[in-house]
Design a protein around this motif. Structure first.
Motif, PDB file in Angstrom:
ATOM      1  N   VAL A  85      71.393  24.324  78.962  1.00 43.24           N
ATOM      2  CA  VAL A  85      71.364  24.168  77.507  1.00 43.24           C
ATOM      3  C   VAL A  85      70.007  24.640  77.015  1.00 43.24           C
ATOM      4  CG1 VAL A  85      71.573  22.548  75.605  1.00 43.24           C
ATOM      5  CG2 VAL A  85      72.925  22.217  77.667  1.00 43.24           C
ATOM      6  N   ARG A  86      69.971  25.821  76.444  1.00 42.46           N
ATOM      7  CA  ARG A  86      68.683  26.388  76.039  1.00 42.46           C
ATOM      8  C   ARG A  86      68.700  26.773  74.574  1.00 42.46           C
ATOM      9  NH1 ARG A  86      67.108  31.168  79.479  1.00 42.46           N
ATOM     10  NH2 ARG A  86      69.166  31.748  78.750  1.00 42.46           N
ATOM     11  N   ALA A  87      67.542  26.688  73.959  1.00 42.12           N
ATOM     12  CA  ALA A  87      67.462  26.943  72.518  1.00 42.12           C
ATOM     13  C   ALA A  87      67.406  28.425  72.189  1.00 42.12           C
ATOM     14  CB  ALA A  87      66.224  26.250  71.939  1.00 42.12           C
ATOM     15  N   VAL A  88      66.944  29.252  73.136  1.00 39.54           N
ATOM     16  CA  VAL A  88      66.784  30.678  72.837  1.00 39.54           C
ATOM     17  C   VAL A  88      68.113  31.312  72.443  1.00 39.54           C
ATOM     18  CG1 VAL A  88      65.997  32.883  73.756  1.00 39.54           C
ATOM     19  CG2 VAL A  88      64.900  30.783  74.464  1.00 39.54           C
ATOM     20  N   ASP A  89      69.203  30.779  73.003  1.00 42.33           N
ATOM     21  CA  ASP A  89      70.504  31.402  72.763  1.00 42.33           C
ATOM     22  C   ASP A  89      71.037  31.124  71.369  1.00 42.33           C
ATOM     23  OD1 ASP A  89      70.298  32.053  75.432  1.00 42.33           O
ATOM     24  OD2 ASP A  89      71.344  30.245  76.067  1.00 42.33           O
ATOM     25  N   VAL A  90      70.302  30.330  70.592  1.00 38.64           N
ATOM     26  CA  VAL A  90      70.842  29.936  69.298  1.00 38.64           C
ATOM     27  C   VAL A  90      71.039  31.129  68.378  1.00 38.64           C
ATOM     28  CG1 VAL A  90      70.307  28.698  67.185  1.00 38.64           C
ATOM     29  CG2 VAL A  90      70.052  27.575  69.362  1.00 38.64           C
ATOM     30  N   VAL A  91      70.071  32.063  68.366  1.00 39.15           N
ATOM     31  CA  VAL A  91      70.274  33.261  67.569  1.00 39.15           C
ATOM     32  C   VAL A  91      70.934  34.293  68.474  1.00 39.15           C
ATOM     33  CG1 VAL A  91      69.181  35.044  66.199  1.00 39.15           C
ATOM     34  CG2 VAL A  91      68.253  32.751  66.187  1.00 39.15           C
ATOM     35  N   GLY A  92      72.211  34.566  68.225  1.00 41.91           N
ATOM     36  CA  GLY A  92      72.920  35.511  69.071  1.00 41.91           C
ATOM     37  C   GLY A  92      72.314  36.895  68.922  1.00 41.91           C
ATOM     38  N   GLY A  93      72.285  37.657  69.968  1.00 38.88           N
ATOM     39  CA  GLY A  93      71.655  38.972  69.863  1.00 38.88           C
ATOM     40  C   GLY A  93      72.568  40.086  70.327  1.00 38.88           C
ATOM     41  N   SER A  94      73.869  39.806  70.439  1.00 35.79           N
ATOM     42  CA  SER A  94      74.741  40.851  70.975  1.00 35.79           C
ATOM     43  C   SER A  94      75.214  41.775  69.880  1.00 35.79           C
ATOM     44  CB  SER A  94      75.932  40.234  71.667  1.00 35.79           C
ATOM     45  OG  SER A  94      76.733  39.567  70.735  1.00 35.79           O
TER      46      SER A  94
END
Lengths: 306, 288, 307
Positions: B279-288
């Protein structure tokens, strides 16, 4: 001779109606497929690609019924909306394998795949698995798959979805080019600005029915119950208003916060624009800008889809 | 009076300082209690408590009464032995509670990417995990130490004496210690399993596997090698061993209780480390 | 103040995502543009406090973004790009929960949730479980969740994704209202440049982790001198020929109209040509560069990534 004919086609999912007595024909060139969510666009594309059989009516693509004729799909390319790719394959592998399914063999398939990838702006020898692709790159790969056999008919479902501005521009240019080359392209999209840039020719679905089919400006002319609003910028708006009153052909006028602007409403566009052009030619009133406020695709869409 | 329209209005209030993990936990608890499985399990556990109330009733009956002979049956007494039985025999129910109230919580959030909503608020990853743990912590407590302590308190009131505490002074500590270990290990393990996948159904399956497979493996390996050290693999055996040790009862396996305790702590620490990785916060803004 | 970054660099391991980015956003609506991989997500992550910059400073709403970044998120609303929702709850419940998590008390949160769901147009369906929502409804729900705690800074990532044309217009209207009439600092990240053009008064164009262009929309989209966008009804070919004869140059614009570059006294000349060729002028405005063209040109001539 139309390349695609749909005659009185209806489809029910049980009690739910997906398409209701749709009839139209398409000829070579680009046609924009529009409609609100749930209008029947996906249903129509599924019928055209023989994924479902219509409950009633007849479909002919290049003179053949697509239902039960898989061979036809060498001449009909389809770019689905859903992410229908194999994430573990690279783009050239994916397209070559799709081509082999259509009966091409080895080297031929790879060469055709590379050509198609080049055309959609992807690196033709890229070995990266598609799982690592951005949304825009996946869209391009799907588009290449649809194009690979140089089909005469192309059905593109939201091909611009998820692309960045550069990808959108390149893909729109490609669609326009395909139309000029004589392909019959049916492209669905929600972004009306972009449809306008690809083609003036639209097919508008709503509640499972074909609401309008043709050129946007012609369709606008047919919407008679909506007076057109035209914004005029001129040196002397009050004198222009007085002149237009004398000449008739306007049903309403309004001044705005801007001191040099007059907004005119007219039910008889032809008469009005002819007279206005004449006034502009005479030049004494100093007409500088003529801007119709509701004859673009957005307005046509809003007026028809209520 | 001014005329208002229905457009956006600013909010004129003061922000409260409730910890966000409390807020999230309360919401999670409401969701968990809406599930039929959870309610049925709580009911079954309630039946257990009622049975023990029956024992308490018999225990406080006068020996001279018609049913007085029942008091000579060794089971009719709320002592260390029966309390251990009370806590240990509900293990299956506790596992099922984990399945019903915990297996899906993070998997569902991953599936619908709810983490992006949560972590965009004033909520850090540990706050989120704490909030997600609340229903399991409460429900598992509700079937372990809460009724056990309550029964002992009732017994003290009903018999108007604290004799049991003199006989077995370790009893409250055993109940609390074992319950804490059980609740902590089951909660962390369940959440860790839940965070491994984005399919709720798969998460449930994995939890069953994680609970049962080591148990079976330990059984087989012990049977083959006659070495009880294999029991260290099985959460079930570890809990049994530690429970017996805390209640000063005959341990079921030939295994150092300290080794079992260390193994349990390792499991909990491993589960928490896994959770923080997944569970990590970096993934909150999707970048795909 | 919306936000201010100075000499910001962000890296993930060996990958440089942002390099020496300096930006200042006072108020209004800022469009955040850039091709895929330009660094938009990294900038948003930094503003929300999810990644620590490797160099440079970040201030959001006047406060430095540091260890207490999560506290700052009470004042920020974020609408993620992905299709996200809180499972197993109805819309009112999940929006109210979002409000409570940002510090509203229970009744306040519930009242705001109802109000905001009406505002975004989900009033009639607010008791439905969110997983049963269509994509357009989910998009509105995301906006409601981002707004329930009355943020001062609202960050929207592709808010019109998947909306049909009328839904998209409504969404843009709501967003524009928030930025212009309600004084919320708005950051709009989008690939749909017409949306950005309709809502924003400032833009930043990122490319390969650097700022390529930044400024006010009206300064960036300069109108070309003596160039007009014209559409006529009648005989377009004759009209074009008449223009040519008068010394004007014509090109076709992407929207099917004609771009006419005239010598002096352009408008008179256009009416003159229309009169001669017997056409009606249906549309005549000074040509303005669109954001799409500005974007394409800036990226074409922009600096490229360091190897």
């Amino acid at each position: 001779m139309p390349t695609l004919e749909v005659q009185d086609v209806s489809l029910w999912y049980g009690e739910v109606i997906g398409l209701s007595g749709a009839s139209f024909t398409l000829e070579p060139g680009v046609t924009g497929l529009l409609g609100p969510n749930g209008a029947g666009k996906s249903t129509l594309l599924k019928i055209l690609t023989a994924q479902i059989r219509p409950s009633r009516g007849a479909v002919r693509i290049l003179g053949t019924d697509p239902w039960g004729n898989p061979d036809l799909f060498r001449r009909v390319g389809y770019c689905p909306e859903t992410d229908s790719i194999y994430p573990e394959l690279s783009a050239p592998e994916f397209i070559a394998s799709m081509l082999r399914l259509s009966g091409l063999v080895g080297v031929d398939a790879s060469r055709k795949a590379e050509e198609a990838l080049e055309r959609v702006g992807l690196e033709p020898k890229l070995r990266k698995p598609m799982a690592a692709f951005s949304k825009g790159m996946r869209q391009r790969a799907k588009l290449a798959q649809a194009l690979a056999l140089a089909p005469e008919v192309l059905l593109l479902d939201e091909p611009l979805n998820g692309m960045d501005p550069i990808g959108r521009r390149e893909t729109m240019d490609l669609v326009v080019e395909l139309g000029r080359e004589g392909h019959t392209v049916l492209v669905s999209s929600h972004i009306l600005h972009e449809v306008e840039q690809m083609t003036p020719h639209i097919l508008l679905l709503h509640q499972g029915r074909v609401l309008a089919h043709g050129e946007v400006h012609e369709i606008r002319d047919l919407i008679e119950d909506r007076a057109r609003r035209v914004r005029l910028r001129c040196r002397e708006p009050h004198r222009l208003a007085a002149r237009l009153m004398e000449l008739g052909a306007v049903s309403g006028m309004r001044f705005t916060d801007e001191p040099d602007v007059l907004v005119v409403e007219t039910a008889h566009a032809d008469v009005f624009f002819a007279k206005m052009t004449q006034l502009g030619y005479e030049g004494s009133l100093g007409i500088e800008e003529v801007q119709p406020l509701d004859d673009d695709l957005q307005s046509v869409f809003e007026y028809l889809v209520r | 009076m001014p005329i208002h329209d229905v457009s956006y209005r600013h909010w004129q209030g003061t922000r409260s300082n409730r910890p966000p993990s409390f807020v999230l936990g309360a919401a999670q608890l409401r969701v968990a209690l809406r599930r039929r499985g959870v309610r049925v399990l709580l009911l079954v556990s309630g039946l257990f408590v009622i049975a023990y109330l029956g024992i308490l009733y018999l225990e406080t009956m006068p020996r001279e009464g018609a049913l007085g002979f029942l008091r000579d049956i060794p089971f009719v007494s709320l002592d260390g032995r029966t309390m251990k039985f009370f806590l240990m025999r509900q293990r299956l129910l506790q596992y099922m509670l984990c399945l019903a109230a915990g297996a899906e919580v993070i998997a569902l959030d991953r599936r619908y990417r709810a983490l992006q909503i949560y972590l965009a608020r004033p909520l850090r990853v540990p706050d989120y995990l704490a909030g997600k743990a609340v229903p399991m912590l409460l429900l598992l407590s509700l079937v372990t130490w809460v009724p056990a302590i309550l029964l002992l308190v009732l017994k003290s009131v009903a018999t108007a004496s604290l004799e049991w505490l003199r006989d077995e002074p370790h009893l409250p500590f055993a109940i609390m210690g074992y319950s804490t270990l059980l609740v902590a290990s089951l909660t962390s393990l369940t959440l860790a399993v839940s965070s491994m996948t984005s399919s709720p159904r798969l998460a449930s399956g994995q939890l069953v596997a994680v609970l049962l497979l080591p148990m079976a493996a330990a059984d087989i390996l012990t049977g083959l090698t006659h070495n009880d050290n294999w029991r260290l693999l099985s959460l079930d055996s570890l809990l049994d061993q530690v429970c017996s040790w805390m209640f000063r009862a005959e341990p079921p396996y030939e295994l150092s209780p300290w080794a079992a305790l260390v193994m349990l702590f390792l499991m909990i620490a491993g589960a928490i480390a896994l959770l923080l990785r997944r569970v990590r916060a970096v993934d909150v803004v999707g970048g795909s | 103040m919306g936000f201010e970054v100075e000499h910001l660099s962000v890296r993930y391991g060996r990958q440089q995502a942002l390099q020496d980015v300096s930006l200042r956003f006072e108020s209004g609506a800022l469009g955040l543009l850039g091709p895929n991989g330009a660094g938009k997500s990294s900038l948003l992550r930094t503003l929300l406090g999810f990644v620590a910059p490797s160099a440079g400073s970040v201030r959001v709403l006047g406060e430095p973004v540091g260890r207490d970044a999560h506290e700052l998120r009470r004042r920020i609303g974020y609408h993620p790009e992905d299709d996200v929702l809180i499972p197993a709850m109805n819309a009112v419940g999940s929006v109210a929960l979002c409000g409570q998590l940002a510090g509203l008390d229970h009744t306040d949160a519930l009242q705001r949730a109802h109000e905001i769901l009406y505002f975004v147009g989900l009033g009639e369906v607010r008791y439905r479980i969110a997983t049963t929502y269509s994509q357009g409804m989910r998009q509105r729900l995301k906006l409601a969740q981002a707004l329930v705690h009355d943020p001062e800074l609202l960050i929207l990532d592709e808010p019109t994704n998947g909306l049909d044309p009328n839904g998209r217009q409504e969404m843009l209207k709501l967003i524009r209202d928030l930025a212009t009439a309600k004084g919320i600092h708005l950051v709009l990240s989008s690939h749909l440049l017409p949306d950005v053009e309709a809502v924003c008064d400032q833009v930043v164009l990122l490319h390969n982790g650097r700022v390529l262009t930044a400024g006010r929309m009206e300064d960036l989209l300069k109108s070309a001198q003596e160039t007009y966008e014209v559409r006529v009804k009648g005989a377009p070919e004759a009209f074009a020929a008449a223009l040519l004869a008068r010394g004007a140059r014509t090109t076709s614009s992407p929207r099917g109209s004609l771009l006419v570059q005239t010598p002096a006294h352009g408008v008179r000349l256009l009416f003159d040509a229309a009169h001669t060729s017997g056409c009606q002028i249906r549309h005549l405005v000074p040509a303005r560069e669109s954001l799409v063209e500005m974007f394409a040109q800036a990226v074409d001539r922009g600096p490229h990534a360091d190897p």
